[in-house]
Design an enzyme around this catalytic site. Structure first.
Site, PDB file in Angstrom:
ATOM      1  N   LYS A   1       1.549  -4.962  12.693  1.00 40.81           N
ATOM      2  CA  LYS A   1       2.121  -4.356  11.800  1.00 40.81           C
ATOM      3  C   LYS A   1       2.232  -4.630  10.393  1.00 40.81           C
ATOM      4  O   LYS A   1       2.053  -4.130   9.705  1.00 40.81           O
ATOM      5  CB  LYS A   1       3.520  -3.981  12.234  1.00 40.81           C
ATOM      6  CG  LYS A   1       4.646  -3.334  11.522  1.00 40.81           C
ATOM      7  CD  LYS A   1       4.254  -1.785  11.757  1.00 40.81           C
ATOM      8  CE  LYS A   1       4.869  -1.032  10.513  1.00 40.81           C
ATOM      9  NZ  LYS A   1       6.077  -1.259  10.147  1.00 40.81           N
TER      10      LYS A   1
ATOM     11  N   HIS B   1      -1.171  -3.887   9.058  1.00 36.04           N
ATOM     12  CA  HIS B   1      -1.171  -2.390   8.661  1.00 36.04           C
ATOM     13  C   HIS B   1      -0.537  -1.994   7.356  1.00 36.04           C
ATOM     14  O   HIS B   1      -1.026  -1.391   6.545  1.00 36.04           O
ATOM     15  CB  HIS B   1      -0.176  -1.736   9.744  1.00 36.04           C
ATOM     16  CG  HIS B   1       0.024  -0.290   9.611  1.00 36.04           C
ATOM     17  ND1 HIS B   1       1.118  -0.153   8.624  1.00 36.04           N
ATOM     18  CD2 HIS B   1      -0.285   0.894  10.028  1.00 36.04           C
ATOM     19  CE1 HIS B   1       1.381   1.271   8.685  1.00 36.04           C
ATOM     20  NE2 HIS B   1       0.422   1.871   9.331  1.00 36.04           N
ATOM     21  N   ASN B   2       0.637  -2.632   7.384  1.00 34.82           N
ATOM     22  CA  ASN B   2       1.241  -2.636   5.799  1.00 34.82           C
ATOM     23  C   ASN B   2       0.592  -3.083   4.834  1.00 34.82           C
ATOM     24  O   ASN B   2       0.744  -2.484   3.654  1.00 34.82           O
ATOM     25  CB  ASN B   2       2.727  -3.268   5.961  1.00 34.82           C
ATOM     26  CG  ASN B   2       3.783  -2.277   6.697  1.00 34.82           C
ATOM     27  OD1 ASN B   2       3.140  -1.692   7.627  1.00 34.82           O
ATOM     28  ND2 ASN B   2       4.936  -2.567   6.417  1.00 34.82           N
TER      29      ASN B   2
ATOM     30  N   GLU C   1      -1.791  -0.773   3.781  1.00 37.20           N
ATOM     31  CA  GLU C   1      -1.060   0.482   3.190  1.00 37.20           C
ATOM     32  C   GLU C   1      -0.857   0.261   1.765  1.00 37.20           C
ATOM     33  O   GLU C   1      -1.343   1.058   0.859  1.00 37.20           O
ATOM     34  CB  GLU C   1       0.261   0.553   4.090  1.00 37.20           C
ATOM     35  CG  GLU C   1       1.193   1.764   3.591  1.00 37.20           C
ATOM     36  CD  GLU C   1       2.562   1.646   4.361  1.00 37.20           C
ATOM     37  OE1 GLU C   1       2.399   1.551   5.350  1.00 37.20           O
ATOM     38  OE2 GLU C   1       3.454   1.342   3.773  1.00 37.20           O
TER      39      GLU C   1
END
Ligand code: 2AM
Length: 475
Positions: free
Chosen positions: A183, A186-187, A190
């Site tokens: 996660k 992922h960020n 992003e």
């Protein structure tokens, strides 16, 4: 009294929406929140007339759950998670499951997993992505921790997750902190993609002076092609919006100082620890840092000179070159994220399945993108791929786009338009593809001042030489 299938602690918007999603999928959910007004508001509002049971104490909450109990924490990361775990422990039994669904730092998750395993409690650290809407309608879910707990949760999580042709965007990631690590990356991706899009927006705005509504249309067109993604889509929507107070484009009344909660910084710190280069992500963090110094920037703007942006070429060509530059840079930034995951998988012995991770990110989450379909297929062909840039699909795209990418970076630099992510990503690409780098000079300098030694091009790797005759320097 009806016992609930699952309990959720933390009723901020993400928590509320997760409760509603789970309930909609056929489960009875017990809920609790530190501030009881929020609990009341929820059970008498959005949670009304549903299989949702509001609990006013943790005792009541734990008693209302079927055994083994399943409790999801969706609360602020850090100390609040440790505090809640400490409060819950005396009320739980062996084999009960605690799930941390917040944005916890993966090292905290590793620590908590170990502690709770010793207490006989099963622990999962789960990354949920998709923002408020995604969590309600079907998020991308990244579960890590106890495999036994995962087996008990698999059905529920896969049911509530986003789907691609019926396939869930949720697979077991790996032990202890693996879910929260994925996660975090992922960020990080992003952050980099948001920064790249913002730079492209800025170039077009500064050089062409086109209106926000024209830009909105352009991003909507881009969304129909290779760049198809959630972040391009919302950018188009954002740019089309007007401020009700002034009638101006809403984007122009929003202050240009970006905030952050820290996941991009963590990804950068972890990459530094691991010795992996993720400049697109780190530059995105730096860009937010610089943006936040608005007062200082205003002072500097009166003192520090630069060129005035100007463009007299063909508009359509510039627009198309910008699109191609963004796509190439985007590929390299996703490649960096995956190379960090590969390194982490080895370091933490998680045996991460990069194909599955690409699949999970294809729907429901913020970085969802048409590109992830290609990424999934690249890892399907070669699960040990060192870097996505070594896959023929991606190397070909960059082959076709790099001339435009170089042109856009050069144009931005000439015009004094900051492009930290576009330019550092291009340097990443050029460093990665170059058979020779100037690191030989760095080695020589290290040997000169510190006798650190060097390897030779004509001798076996690992054999260290030291040059004894560096001429002395007399100042
Ligand atoms: P609250 O409504 O009582 O503030 C997101 O902020 C969620 O985390 C909310 O449910 C919030 O509860 C909870 N939270 C924030 N800080 C907390 C703390 N220090 N201890 C417990 N819960 C906290």
């Amino acid at each position: 009294m009806i016992k609930s299938d699952i309990g959720i602690i933390g009723l901020a918007v993400m928590g509320q929406n997760l409760v509603l999603n789970i309930e909609r999928n056929g489960y009875t959910v017990a809920v609790y929140n530190r501030t009881l007004e929020k609990l009341n508001e929820f059970i008498n509002g959005k949670g009304r007339d549903k299989n949702i049971i509001g609990c006013y104490t943790l005792d009541e909450f734990c008693n209302s759950l079927k055994q083994p109990r399943i409790i999801i924490l969706l609360i602020k990361a850090g100390k609040p998670v440790d505090d809640f775990i400490s409060k819950l422990l005396p009320l739980l039994k062996s084999e009960d499951i605690i799930i941390d669904g917040g944005n916890s730092f993966f090292r905290d998750t590793i620590r908590r997993s170990e502690k709770l395993e010793n207490e006989g409690i099963q622990y999962l650290g789960v990354g949920f992505s998709g923002g408020e809407e995604g969590v309600l309608k079907g998020p991308s879910i990244m579960p890590g921790g106890s495999i036994k707990a995962w087996q008990q949760m698999e059905k529920l999580f896969q049911k509530i997750s986003a789907k691609i042709n019926g396939d869930p965007c949720c697979f077991y990631i790996g032990s202890d902190g693996a879910g929260h690590y994925v996660k975090m990356v992922h960020n990080g991706i992003e952050y980099s993609y948001m920064q790249l899009i913002s730079e492209v927006y800025f170039i077009l705005k500064k050089l062409l002076g086109i209106t926000s509504s024209e830009l909105a249309k352009l991003f909507a067109e881009w969304n129909e092609g290779d760049l198809n993604s959630y972040l391009i889509q919302i950018t188009s929507k954002i740019l089309a919006e007007k401020d009700p107070e002034t009638g101006k484009p809403l984007i122009d009344v929003i202050l240009d100082t970006a905030k952050q909660k820290g996941t991009g910084k963590w990804a950068s710190q972890e990459a530094l620890e691991m010795g992996i280069a993720i400049p697109s992500i780190t530059e995105a963090v730096y860009a937010r840092n610089i943006s936040s110094k608005k007062d200082e920037r205003l002072k500097a703007s009166k003192l520090l000179e630069g060129p005035i942006p100007h463009f007299s070429g063909e508009i359509n060509k510039l627009v198309e070159a910008t699109r191609k530059a963004l796509f190439a840079a985007k590929i390299c930034s996703y490649a960096q994220g995956f190379s960090l995951l590969k390194a982490a998988s080895e370091e933490y012995k998680w045996q991460l399945n990069l194909k599955n991770i690409a699949h999970i990110w294809r729907k429901g989450c913020i970085i969802r993108s048409h590109l992830l379909e290609q990424i999934e297929s690249a890892f399907q062909h070669n699960k040990n791929l060192d870097n996505l840039l070594l896959d023929s699909y991606f190397s070909n795209v960059i082959k076709n786009n790099q001339k435009d990418w170089r042109y856009i970076v050069t144009l931005a630099v000439k015009n004094g338009i900051p492009v930290p992510a576009l330019s550092s990503t291009l340097s990443y690409y050029d460093s990665y593809r170059n058979p020779s780098l100037p690191a030989n000079l760095i080695q020589a300098q290290r040997d000169y001042f510190g006798a650190h030694g060097f390897e030779r091009v004509d001798k076996e790797i690992g054999r260290i030489f030291h040059y004894d005759n560096w001429p002395p320097l007399y100042d």
